[in-house]
Design a protein around this motif. Structure first.
Motif, PDB file in Angstrom:
ATOM      1  N   ASN A 113    -101.169 -53.419  72.573  1.00 70.14           N
ATOM      2  CA  ASN A 113    -102.001 -54.473  72.969  1.00 70.14           C
ATOM      3  C   ASN A 113    -101.838 -53.297  74.663  1.00 70.14           C
ATOM      4  N   MET A 114    -103.253 -53.550  75.174  1.00 67.55           N
ATOM      5  CA  MET A 114    -103.402 -53.162  76.573  1.00 67.55           C
ATOM      6  C   MET A 114    -103.258 -54.304  77.039  1.00 67.55           C
ATOM      7  N   SER A 115    -102.089 -55.511  77.141  1.00 65.75           N
ATOM      8  CA  SER A 115    -101.599 -56.263  78.358  1.00 65.75           C
ATOM      9  C   SER A 115    -100.516 -55.724  78.111  1.00 65.75           C
ATOM     10  N   THR A 116     -99.738 -55.036  77.376  1.00 69.69           N
ATOM     11  CA  THR A 116     -98.176 -54.695  77.160  1.00 69.69           C
ATOM     12  C   THR A 116     -98.003 -53.023  77.501  1.00 69.69           C
ATOM     13  N   GLY A 117     -98.558 -52.854  76.728  1.00 67.68           N
ATOM     14  CA  GLY A 117     -99.083 -50.892  76.835  1.00 67.68           C
ATOM     15  C   GLY A 117     -97.951 -51.084  75.856  1.00 67.68           C
ATOM     16  N   SER A 118     -98.042 -51.460  74.609  1.00 71.93           N
ATOM     17  CA  SER A 118     -96.459 -51.329  73.813  1.00 71.93           C
ATOM     18  C   SER A 118     -97.450 -51.649  71.896  1.00 71.93           C
ATOM     19  N   PRO A 119     -96.956 -50.720  71.143  1.00 70.95           N
ATOM     20  CA  PRO A 119     -97.115 -51.384  70.134  1.00 70.95           C
ATOM     21  C   PRO A 119     -97.082 -52.437  69.456  1.00 70.95           C
ATOM     22  N   GLU A 120     -97.536 -53.275  68.786  1.00 71.36           N
ATOM     23  CA  GLU A 120     -96.905 -54.705  68.075  1.00 71.36           C
ATOM     24  C   GLU A 120     -97.970 -54.571  67.149  1.00 71.36           C
ATOM     25  N   ASN A 121     -97.066 -55.517  66.438  1.00 69.03           N
ATOM     26  CA  ASN A 121     -97.499 -56.771  64.975  1.00 69.03           C
ATOM     27  C   ASN A 121     -99.225 -56.769  65.627  1.00 69.03           C
ATOM     28  N   ILE A 122    -100.543 -56.866  65.273  1.00 66.62           N
ATOM     29  CA  ILE A 122    -101.321 -57.443  65.304  1.00 66.62           C
ATOM     30  C   ILE A 122    -100.725 -58.976  65.085  1.00 66.62           C
TER      31      ILE A 122
END
Length: 527
Positions: A113-122
């Protein structure tokens, strides 16, 4: 305390998230040859590494990059036939995950997620329903989650066993009948050539659990094993021999692959042992307050001859995480006795004794599972912390800082040794049985170990086994966002390793792929 983050993300164009695969060179039947092998019916046997699993799940667009599917495309030019995979057409939104009777039992795939810069589940709800049975054998018989002995287990594809943990939902979707085994369905495809990459989960599940399972060495009955246990080497040898004998019974040739060391994959190498900088802890004033507490604890432990278990926090460098080490002598009773004599700690002594009885600071020899980064510094919900007066819960409850990380987050050296010993035994079995059958061996363990330092491929690019860290390395990492499975580039790399082994062992001439032509991680502006 400021949230600790591993990943930094530079501004990245979303267009980097995918590209159209191409082959290395123009291919023609006049240029290439099958050599001593017959590729007309190729069947792949294995686990998630064979199925095309990546980013924490199976999903429609990801499956096309399974290494067997990529390999099969190259084999076609030397006589390879049709190659089929289980259908994921019902993954209409291409987000993966699983449903059982409409209930979610598997998470969606991971993205950046570009807004957080972290990996996350879609975001989204899975649409892959386990009960939509396909009842068909496929050329790709890779089953995510399968251990070696699962390939011989009846009922592993019975939907009635999924909720009980006795069946595999991915195999349920494809099994030709409820009691057929994975190997039986694979054999029904009458392979002339096969790949077999099984065995990783026989140690990996133990590692992923932080060593909370049991090392079953000496227990020859896998029906008694827990899901996170290490398979006995003799059980593995017997099972692997049975699988190989069956696959080669009609003269099929093939490639078998070794089991990589877990210490070579990003899931266990990304989180550092000492991420707690002064800034991450909240500044020098916070460090000073923490050291007031640590000084008393360290004094009590020093009196007990264990002062080296913990150390004061530094303001100039990274401080190690606090962990629980169950191999240490439990000093809970003694600590309680000493702390009860301190006016400040006396009301808390019993609880603090239990918290720090087997606590120590981590060293370079300790490994941490990838999701540890998401809980560092958060307040523990442990009953021990709940038993403290409210003002002290936050003080002594910071996970990895003042509250030791539970076993599930940490692989201590003893657990790593158990894993390595089992892995070495499995790989010796694989190589020995392969030699007895004249099969080629793809040493994925050696290949993954080299990736740690970086490998230069034919296109001149150097690829690594690092985890995604932003723009700086997004095009050179081989692993998907779960830190365990390759991304499409990584699977192309695996396919190339197998092609090179085939070319050498069977005197074939099969074209290679260009890993750089395949997608890396998926990046979204927002989720």
């Amino acid at each position: 305390m400021k949230k600790y983050q591993i990943l930094l993300l530079a501004a990245i164009a979303a267009g980097f998230s995918s590209c159209k695969p191409e082959f290395d060179d123009e291919i023609s039947n006049g240029t290439y040859s099958a050599g001593e092998a017959d590729f007309s019916r190729y069947v792949a046997v294995g686990n998630s590494l064979t199925s095309g699993y990546m980013d924490g799940t199976m999903y429609r667009s990801g499956q096309q990059f399974s290494f067997p599917n990529l390999l099969a495309k190259q084999l076609k030019v030397v006589g390879g036939g049709e190659f089929t995979q289980p259908s994921f057409a019902d993954d209409v939104n291409d987000i993966g995950g699983l449903l059982l009777g409409g209930n979610v039992i598997g998470s969606t795939r991971m993205i950046i997620n570009m807004s957080t810069g972290s990996p996350e589940n879609i975001a989204g709800v899975p649409t892959i329903e386990v009960s939509q049975l396909q009842t068909k054998a496929f050329n790709n018989m890779g089953v995510p989650g399968a251990k070696s002995y699962h390939l011989l287990a009846q009922g592993y594809g019975n939907i009635g066993g999924v909720a009980l943990g006795k069946a595999n939902p991915y195999f349920v979707r494809m099994a030709t009948s409820p009691n057929v085994t994975v190997l039986e369905d694979a054999l029904s495809m009458n392979a002339t050539f096969f790949t077999n990459w099984i065995g990783s989960n026989d140690v990996l599940s133990y590692a992923l659990s932080g060593g909370t399972g049991v090392n079953q060495q000496g227990n020859y009955d896998p029906s008694t094993y827990g899901g996170n246990d290490i398979t006995d080497p003799n059980v593995f040898a017997q099972v692997y021999s049975s699988i190989t004998n069956a696959l080669t019974a009609n003269g099929a040739k093939g490639v078998v692959a070794t089991v990589p060391y877990v210490t070579t994959i990003p899931h266990f190498t990304t989180v550092p042992y000492n991420p707690l900088t002064s800034q991450a802890l909240g500044g020098e004033a916070t460090v000073a307050q923490l050291n007031e507490l640590v000084t008393k604890l360290k004094g009590a432990l020093t009196y007990l001859g264990a002062g080296d278990r913990i150390q004061l926090f530094s303001t100039t460098g990274g401080n190690p995480l606090l962990i629980k080490d169950e191999t240490l002598p439990n000093l809970s009773t003694q600590l309680t006795s000493i702390l009860s004599q301190d006016a400040q700690f006396a009301p808390l002594a019993t609880v603090l004794g239990q918290i720090y009885g087997q606590a120590r600071h981590a060293t370079k020899q300790d490994l941490f599972v990838l999701n540890t980064s998401s809980i560092i510094g958060k307040t523990s919900t442990s009953p021990l912390i709940a038993a403290l007066p409210a003002p002290y819960q936050d003080v002594f409850g910071k996970m990895g800082v003042t509250y030791p990380l539970d076993d599930m987050y940490t692989l201590i050296p003893q657990e790593q040794d158990e894993i390595k010993t089992a892995t070495d035994a499995f790989n010796n079995t694989i190589k020995s049985i392969a030699a007895s059958k004249g099969l080629a061996v793809a040493d994925m363990n050696e290949m993954m170990s080299k990736l740690v330092a970086g490998i230069r491929v034919a296109d001149g690019q150097i690829y690594t086994a690092d985890y995604f860290q932003g723009l700086g390395n997004m095009n050179v990492v081989m692993f998907s966002l779960d830190g365990i499975h390759p991304n499409p580039r990584g699977y192309a790399f695996v396919a190339n390793e197998i092609i090179q082994v085939i070319n050498k062992h069977y005197k074939s001439h099969i074209p290679l792929l260009v890993p750089g032509n395949y997608p890396g991680v998926t990046i979204k502006a927002s989720n």
